[in-house]
Design an enzyme around this catalytic site. Structure first.
Site, PDB file in Angstrom:
ATOM      1  N   SER A  30     -20.119  89.494 -37.052  1.00 33.43           N
ATOM      2  CA  SER A  30     -21.310  88.203 -37.382  1.00 33.43           C
ATOM      3  C   SER A  30     -21.432  87.741 -36.132  1.00 33.43           C
ATOM      4  CB  SER A  30     -20.856  87.051 -38.400  1.00 33.43           C
ATOM      5  OG  SER A  30     -19.311  86.679 -37.902  1.00 33.43           O
ATOM      6  N   ASP A  84     -10.839  89.778 -34.981  1.00 28.06           N
ATOM      7  CA  ASP A  84     -10.365  88.830 -35.871  1.00 28.06           C
ATOM      8  C   ASP A  84      -9.390  87.793 -35.164  1.00 28.06           C
ATOM      9  OD1 ASP A  84     -12.411  90.052 -38.412  1.00 28.06           O
ATOM     10  OD2 ASP A  84     -11.091  91.924 -37.629  1.00 28.06           O
ATOM     11  N   GLU A 103     -15.241 102.368 -33.409  1.00 27.46           N
ATOM     12  CA  GLU A 103     -15.027 100.839 -32.412  1.00 27.46           C
ATOM     13  C   GLU A 103     -14.160 100.921 -31.249  1.00 27.46           C
ATOM     14  OE1 GLU A 103     -15.628  96.407 -34.868  1.00 27.46           O
ATOM     15  OE2 GLU A 103     -14.248  97.375 -35.155  1.00 27.46           O
ATOM     16  N   LYS A 121     -10.188  82.464 -33.422  1.00 22.86           N
ATOM     17  CA  LYS A 121      -9.866  83.967 -33.636  1.00 22.86           C
ATOM     18  C   LYS A 121      -8.574  83.917 -32.332  1.00 22.86           C
ATOM     19  CE  LYS A 121     -13.043  85.240 -36.507  1.00 22.86           C
ATOM     20  NZ  LYS A 121     -14.635  85.396 -36.633  1.00 22.86           N
TER      21      LYS A 121
END
Length: 218
Positions: A30, A84, A103, A121
């Protein structure tokens, strides 16, 4: 400022690291979607991008940005991606979107990893967010047993197949103080493709979206 607005502030701030005429490494998620929107505003000034997921590739192409195959690119100046969780040592847990293997590959060829996050985060100790592990499907039960031996509680992420055709085990109840060692230990389990600890390849720059705008730590 909403959480999404903070993500947007971080994503657009990463534009300052994009060099004219370069190919940009682009992650998934996002916060990265805001960076992709930002990249679209200067698409005529860059050659294109290397993407870590099919979702990001589709978004880049929809904006008219050329996406290169990772195998055709020797090195990237920057790789921009979210996390995250991230600690003070700039070690991260990634893979909430199941794109962790790709990634890691794109991060490996980039000279600089720019992590874009909102303030939620940042953590003192990694592990509250369940650690994603990408696993070859036939090894699921074996890998689960081995992960349990390491003190975690692996949970099969049902209904999720990675872009590589594999499955995800999310490991709960970890308190990660030795991230590099745990990254190696999990990767050595037969059947594991990779895990979501980005400790050996941590972030070089952290851009955090805050109520006051983007905070940059280099």
């Amino acid at each position: 400022m909403t959480q999404d607005e903070m993500k947007k502030a971080a994503g657009w701030a990463a534009l300052n690291y994009v060099k004219k005429g370069s190919i940009v490494g682009v992650g998934t998620g996002s916060t990265v979607n805001h960076f992709i929107d930002a990249l679209g505003s200067i698409k005529d000034d860059i050659q294109g991008a290397v993407s870590s997921s099919l979702a990001s590739t589709e978004k880049l192409q929809a904006l008219g940005i050329k996406v290169y195959d990772c195998n055709d690119i020797e090195t990237l100046d920057i790789y921009v991606d979210g996390a995250d969780e991230i600690n003070a040592q700039r070690e991260m847990i990634k893979g909430g979107g199941a794109a962790l293997t790709r990634e890691k590959i794109v991060a490996a060829i980039a000279k600089q990893f720019i992590c874009i996050v909102d303030g939620s985060k940042a953590v003192p100790v990694l592990g509250k967010f369940p650690l994603p592990v990408e696993v070859i499907p036939m090894a699921r039960s074996y890998v689960s047993r081995e992960l349990s031996k390491l003190g975690g509680k692996p949970v099969y992420r049902e209904g999720v197949i990675t872009d590589n055709g594999n499955i995800i085990l999310d490991v709960h109840d970890l308190h990660i103080t030795q991230a590099k060692a745990l990254e190696d230990k999990i990767n050595s389990i037969t059947g594991v493709v990779t895990n979501g600890l980005f400790a050996h390849r941590g972030a070089d720059v952290v851009i955090t979206g805050t109520e006051q705008g983007a905070k940059i730590e280099e």
